[in-house]
Design an enzyme around this catalytic site. Structure first.
Site: not given
Ligand code: T1G
Length: 689
Positions: A124, A104, A62, A101
């Site tokens: 999450e 999911e 998400a 997500g």
């Molecule tokens: N939402 C918004 N922005 C995100 C994002 C996300 N989920 N993931 C990464 N970004 C942005 C980050 O802020 C950065 O922005 C750029 O992408 C590169 O990220 C409903 C509720 C995917 C492994 O927790 O683990 O789904 O600084 O520097 O090292 O059940 O990002 O460039 O402007 O980290 O290559 C669950 C979180 C969400 C995964 C990539 N998902 N992301 O790593 O790049 S909650 C997560 C990561 C959810 C559902 C629930 C990592 C990555 P900017 P980065 P990276």
């Protein structure tokens, strides 16, 4: 431009998500997916559907930046229901990460194919949440709760290979994952089947539930007060209900967690940790220098730990001392530390040998000649550092970065001992250097941008969280720590006792309070620093004058019988404190834990505001990252500046004004930035870096 492109290849409609950088499930992506499923089902020429992605990720989850905003339809559960209830089979083509997500979405599909390097996970829990779009229902129903629950509890992704073994994937395609997904989709359509194994209707076996319940019991014991662990257990238990009812239980629990302060703090930390890598004025056009080898000056605790960081990252490092005996001690200490990891099973003997082979001991600064970067970790005294940098200037190769690990000294003064001040920076590691994540990179005026860029990239390669800070006494972390230390001393004189002060911070979420920490590190360290700066601290000085240096002497603020790790209250110390209060004419009074907390943390926040005013930190979030990664500020509290916003800056201003008046110390009065933000009804979050 729509973030989901739909094209028909033969009889299969391929919906490709394209929302750089990581295909987060923004409202536009959710809408695009819903429209793609709808139009593909309405197209008689289409027999099946594939969901694919552009870029490096399948879907990163998400869009975390949308949390706390008014929900924009369609919700993710609605989109997933449309996928699952599609009359035509839908197959996920996974390359890169399928997280949160994103996984999911794949679980709602009727088949899943991935490339070998793909990673699949539900992280999450790390955001103080639980999966909120069917993950807690579909994953256990597909692979069992014995495997699904630990995946959601750890939040760690698994490899495509393991996912195939678990039954989470139907195929791992060696290349062209979309083509493989199209083939599977066509096969499902041809057989008139919609799903290889539907994730929504699978039932957990009794044996599986028993394993899950045992894991859940253990998880609840270790939950550390985080509500999302209990929520995860409750949601997985709800797989015993019909799917729609279980999904409703999950959604209720998820939404309550999204509103929880602890999750808001963890989401703040997620973005702050990424923001901190963006150094104002240093864009991607600034190319870092190549670091193929390093040298560390000083084989003491810090120098040895820093040398280990390089060896652990596979970078050859020359460890330099002035005499063989000190060098041997340093190398032996490193070997002993690696042996502990070997005994714990976190390091093989072979890996230890490889790392030790990367550390080349040498006597004399001349051995630093070939290094691309030299990190000085010698005695914390300006004369010593200037002498070393003057020497290094003669022996280090042109273009080498010369970094001091000083924890508070003036870096430009050190740089002035060389003819290459542009190459002199601070790299402040935190003890133990091979463990603590924080690395303060001190950027003095006149330092070369590419030297700073190099230190940031190198810091990440060493597994650190690098934070670029300005030059100034104590930089960011220690400058604020000094405020807390002074506040703790004031509390003792005013009436609190060491264990009460420590309990307040431990109750807040720190691992240890200031006095237990001082006893652990050694009270003589602060004593030496105060004497060097002509500072007094009545209680702390008296403790040291009595030789009570802490654990290493069996007693400090506490008594440590037979070298016990946990100290016991010491009547002599408490009598000494009462005597000092009397000498200072102070009538002691008791303090509540809330009062103690405010008196410890408000002055830190005030110093943080001054640090921002002086440009020593670029953003409030940088200060939060410093304290979480360098001083164990609990991440679920978001860091000192985030915490201040959650308390309300107007209340902090009032408390500081009252404290300054009570103590008679103008230095405690609220900083102008703090007063301005409070007067405007704003928080530090309103300051953009
Ligand atoms: N939402 C918004 N922005 C995100 C994002 C996300 N989920 N993931 C990464 N970004 C942005 C980050 O802020 C950065 O922005 C750029 O992408 C590169 O990220 C409903 C509720 C995917 C492994 O927790 O683990 O789904 O600084 O520097 O090292 O059940 O990002 O460039 O402007 O980290 O290559 C669950 C979180 C969400 C995964 C990539 N998902 N992301 O790593 O790049 S909650 C997560 C990561 C959810 C559902 C629930 C990592 C990555 P900017 P980065 P990276």
């Amino acid at each position: 431009m729509t973030q989901v492109q739909l094209e028909v290849r033969g009889k299969v409609a391929v919906a490709t998500i394209d929302n750089p950088p990581v295909n987060a499930l923004s409202a536009a992506v959710r809408e695009g997916l819903a429209n793609a499923i709808k139009s593909a089902n309405a197209d008689a020429a289409v027999a099946a559907i594939v969901i694919a992605s552009a870029g490096k990720a399948f879907i990163a989850g998400a869009d975390i930046s949308e949390f706390g905003q008014p929900p924009a339809p369609p919700s993710l559960p609605e989109v997933l229901d449309a996928i699952e209830n599609s009359a035509k089979p839908v197959v996920a083509a996974i390359q890169g990460v399928a997280l949160g997500g994103g996984l999911e979405v794949a679980l709602a599909c009727h088949g899943r194919v991935a490339l070998p390097a793909a990673k699949l996970g539900l992280p999450e829990i790390k955001l103080g949440l639980i999966p909120g779009a069917g993950g807690t229902q579909r994953l256990p129903r597909l692979i069992g709760a014995a495997k699904g629950f630990p995946m959601m509890l750890s939040g760690e992704p698994i490899s495509a290979g393991l996912a195939l073994e678990y039954g989470l994937l139907d195929e791992v395609a060696s290349s062209d994952v979309a083509a493989a997904a199209i083939r599977l989709a066509e096969a499902l359509a041809a057989e008139g089947r919609r799903a290889v194994r539907s994730a929504a209707t699978g039932e957990l076996t009794e044996a599986d539930r028993e394993v899950f319940e045992a894991l859940a019991k253990d998880a609840l014991k270790k939950a550390d007060g985080m509500p999302n662990v209990a929520a995860l257990v409750e949601a997985v238990r709800a797989t015993a209900l019909p799917f729609a009812e279980g999904a409703a239980v999950e959604r209720r629990l998820f939404l309550s967690l999204v509103a929880d302060e602890r999750s808001k703090a963890l989401r703040h930390v997620f973005f702050a940790e990424r923001e901190v890598a963006k150094v104002p004025g240093i864009g991607p056009e600034v190319k870092p220098r190549e670091i193929a080898s390093a040298a560390v000056i000083g084989a003491g605790t810090m120098g040895g730990g820093i040398a280990m960081c390089f060896a652990n990252a596979g970078i050859p490092v020359t460890l330099i001392e002035t005499a063989q005996a000190a060098l041997d001690n340093g190398v032996n200490r490193i070997g002993a530390i690696y042996d502990i990891s070997v005994q714990r099973g976190s390091l093989t003997l072979e890996a230890k040998a490889q790392r030790m082979a990367l550390i080349k001991p040498a006597v004399g600064l001349a051995a630093a000649a070939g290094a691309d970067i030299v990190v000085e970790a010698a005695f914390e005294e300006m004369g010593v550092k200037q002498q070393i940098f003057g020497e290094l200037d003669k022996v280090a190769k042109p273009g080498a970065i010369l970094a001091s690990n000083t924890s508070y000294l003036d870096v430009p003064t050190i740089a002035a001992a060389t003819k290459r001040p542009q190459d002199v920076i601070g790299m402040h590691f935190f003890s133990p250097a091979n463990v603590m994540k924080l690395l303060e990179i001190v950027r003095p005026a006149g330092s070369a941008d590419d030297a700073i860029a190099t230190a940031v990239v190198l810091g990440r390669k060493l597994g650190k969280v690098p934070v670029v800070v300005g030059n100034g006494f104590g930089f960011v972390g220690n400058r604020m720590l000094e405020q807390r230390t002074r506040a703790a001393e004031r509390l003792l004189v005013a009436g609190a006792l060491p264990h009460e002060v420590d309990a307040a911070l431990v109750g807040f979420g720190f691992k240890m309070g200031p006095f237990a920490m001082a006893d652990l590190a050694g009270n003589d360290i602060g004593w030496r620093s105060r004497k060097a700066r002509g500072l007094k601290a009545a209680v702390a000085d008296a403790i040291c004058e009595a030789g009570w240096f802490g654990q290493k002497t069996g007693r400090g603020y506490y008594i440590y019988p037979q070298g016990a790790r946990a100290g016991q209250r010491c009547p002599e110390v408490e009598a000494l404190i009462a005597r000092i209060s009397a000498e200072q004419g102070v009538t002691r009074r008791s303090f509540t834990q809330e009062e103690i907390l405010a008196r410890l943390l408000d002055p830190m926040v005030n110093e943080g505001a001054r640090i921002l005013e002086a440009g020593i930190a670029a953003r409030p979030g940088d200060i939060d990252i410093v304290w979480i990664n360098g001083y164990n500020w609990p991440a679920w509290r978001g860091g000192p500046m985030f915490w201040a916003d959650s308390v309300g800056l107007d209340l902090i201003v009032k408390r500081l004004e009252a404290l300054a008046a009570e103590i008679g110390d103008k230095a405690l009065e609220p900083a102008p930035l703090l007063k301005r933000l409070a007067a405007e009804g704003k928080g530090f979050a309103n300051l953009k870096g």
